[in-house]
Design a protein around this motif. Structure first.
Motif, PDB file in Angstrom:
ATOM      1  N   TYR A  41      52.059  41.623  21.675  1.00 18.10           N
ATOM      2  CA  TYR A  41      53.376  41.816  22.287  1.00 18.10           C
ATOM      3  C   TYR A  41      53.588  43.271  22.688  1.00 18.10           C
ATOM      4  N   TYR A  42      53.133  44.193  21.829  1.00 14.88           N
ATOM      5  CA  TYR A  42      53.352  45.617  22.113  1.00 14.88           C
ATOM      6  C   TYR A  42      52.518  46.106  23.290  1.00 14.88           C
ATOM      7  N   GLU A  43      51.635  45.274  23.806  1.00 12.86           N
ATOM      8  CA  GLU A  43      50.831  45.660  24.967  1.00 12.86           C
ATOM      9  C   GLU A  43      51.501  45.279  26.290  1.00 12.86           C
ATOM     10  N   THR A  44      52.592  44.508  26.209  1.00 14.49           N
ATOM     11  CA  THR A  44      53.300  44.112  27.430  1.00 14.49           C
ATOM     12  C   THR A  44      54.277  45.208  27.856  1.00 14.49           C
ATOM     13  N   ASP A  45      54.685  45.161  29.136  1.00 15.80           N
ATOM     14  CA  ASP A  45      55.742  46.056  29.601  1.00 15.80           C
ATOM     15  C   ASP A  45      56.857  45.220  30.216  1.00 15.80           C
ATOM     16  N   GLN A  46      57.876  45.869  30.753  1.00 12.60           N
ATOM     17  CA  GLN A  46      59.039  45.114  31.195  1.00 12.60           C
ATOM     18  C   GLN A  46      58.786  44.306  32.472  1.00 12.60           C
ATOM     19  N   MET A  47      57.584  44.446  33.068  1.00 17.59           N
ATOM     20  CA  MET A  47      57.223  43.574  34.177  1.00 17.59           C
ATOM     21  C   MET A  47      56.783  42.207  33.619  1.00 17.59           C
ATOM     22  N   GLY A  48      56.679  42.122  32.270  1.00 18.20           N
ATOM     23  CA  GLY A  48      56.316  40.860  31.637  1.00 18.20           C
ATOM     24  C   GLY A  48      54.810  40.636  31.583  1.00 18.20           C
ATOM     25  N   HIS A  51      50.573  46.131  30.125  1.00 16.49           N
ATOM     26  CA  HIS A  51      50.603  47.432  30.804  1.00 16.49           C
ATOM     27  C   HIS A  51      49.177  47.852  31.162  1.00 16.49           C
ATOM     28  N   HIS A  98      48.951  38.060  30.327  1.00 16.56           N
ATOM     29  CA  HIS A  98      50.248  37.899  29.671  1.00 16.56           C
ATOM     30  C   HIS A  98      50.110  37.874  28.153  1.00 16.56           C
ATOM     31  N   TYR A  99      51.241  38.073  27.505  1.00 20.96           N
ATOM     32  CA  TYR A  99      51.305  38.034  26.057  1.00 20.96           C
ATOM     33  C   TYR A  99      50.657  36.769  25.487  1.00 20.96           C
TER      34      TYR A  99
END
Lengths: 172, 172, 172, 172
Positions: A41-48, A51, A98-99
């Motif tokens: 989860y901590y590898e995602t950014d607000q683009m979903g 990163h 994705h997550y």
């Protein structure tokens, strides 16, 4: 001391050896499974999506995994007094990750000349096989004091391993 | 060597001194502005907010900033042979922080006994002043070999600074 | 739509059900292996150990792993319109973790009241069993619009699972 | 709604305009100071230098800074319904960066054709001016649904700005 270390490392690697290290390494390399990473989860950014900077970290995960598999992990390397900083890193982002996706990363030695090493990576979705990202990193070898180090001259044993790996990658 | 270092560090800190270090530090501390951090895109997660782990990193940013402001940054510390690992970290998340927000972080010495140090942090939105997060970290001091180190005994100069900082925080 | 999602999720979880979900969950929970994490090079800092902020990320890795194992991962949660932000995170660092170490993380539900959830974590060295870090996180549940959400009222099915998990943790 | 957003963004950018946007942008661009980043402790690795993956994050810091300076930050972009994922990232590491160093990052538009954008970065030590790292990123523009978006057609106003920026970079 470093010499002793290399000694024990050679023995370590010798366990899998018979006649020549290249032949052995071919077997060893063909046995190495692709590295698997589960997206956190901590590898995602607000683009979903994941990163983009994290793929550079995944390349490192895959690289250190392969080096450990052949018996020459970063820990062993640094204990021998061999530093291997990154000279260049490149990533081409093909499709989004994705997550909670699982990706498989293949690592290949694409260039090695005794002083410098280039590795190439392919990140694929584990389920669909779709390519997510391709990339490469270039490395040199340094002493802990930061002086350039020729593996060929200082550590011929390790040199032969990387040469072998490149030959294998050529065949793949 | 470390002693010499401490010597120059003391002089470094002495620049701002007149009669007593506590008095001087009070002035110095009251001059220190809150640490400012601008939220980066890579700090967000797919919930569209800053990932909670980053606040722990912001505490470190604020902590090292304050230590540098008083002339005893991590670089100086490590050059003197003083390591200061984190024993505990805590963060309470009050309201959400978003990409490109600016936050101000206040740092206070809340406990110090010559061996251990506790710092408290308040993260506020720069524009509205709304509290985003509060937290604390606890630290000890070690030699590079990992042995416990009493600042009070080994570095009385630095010891007095932390004592002074705690007294100041009490007054704030 | 969210309701339909919950429907399929319930079925999903029902696969492992026989008479009552608590009983089933007890079985399920006792089957869940501790989460394993291999320390990456990018997780180290210049002190030569894992940077303390990463443990907060490992807690998330362990937490999402357990939730997925019981059939209610973050992906399912968010698809159902349930957000679960972190209200507090705490880590106590006991001993140091180094590059390429493998750690095992145990996760326990230590409090749950239908609105809030507290989980506790123990990070151990895989080889020696030595405790590296303990910690906890507290969570609430929100709608995507950020309104508080009572799992007990809105998703009784999920509510019973968390109740069951807490009971199990009590017994462990 | 997106149109209105663009409207207000155009006004926003119009504040600095006189006759033509290119001329204005030249002024604006030449006023933009290099982005400054202070190296944090959590950015170091056990080699005692900044982990190479962080430069990719610094490129993002510099990129979003420049876009904000010209009035078209990521926040405005995403509010307008314009996503701009990274297609490729590249970094060449020249010399090492250490904890608490300050670096200055110059950002240039090196290619733009209405659909794709390429930016180049130079990271220099603030004190000595020595080049630490050079690199580039390539970007496209997407709708929130992930469909390709021609800035030239959909947002001619923004299109002219990027065209102007490329022309300026050519002159630098």
């Amino acid at each position: 001391m470093a010499e002793n270390k290399i000694g024990s490392m050679s023995e370590n690697m010798a366990e899998n050896k018979t006649e020549n290290s290249t032949g052995n390494m071919t077997d060893k390399m063909s046995e190495i499974k692709p590295y698997e990473h589960k997206v956190q989860y901590y590898e995602t950014d607000q683009m979903g999506i994941v990163h983009h900077s994290n793929y550079i970290r995944w390349f490192e995960e895959a690289r250190t995994y392969v080096l450990e598999e052949i018996g020459f992990g970063y820990r062993e390397m640094e204990e021998c007094g061999v530093m291997s900083p990154v000279l260049e890193a490149n990533a081409e982002y093909k499709t989004m990750t994705h997550y909670s996706d699982r990706v498989l990363i293949d690592t290949k030695v694409v260039a090695y000349n005794g002083i410098r090493l280039q590795l190439a990576y392919t990140v694929r979705d584990k389920e669909t096989g779709e390519v997510r990202c391709t990339g490469y990193t270039r490395h040199c070898f340094l002493t802990p004091e930061g002086r350039p180090l020729s593996l060929k001259r200082s550590y011929p044993e390790i040199h032969r391993i990387f040469e072998g790996l490149m030959e294998i990658s050529d065949k793949l």
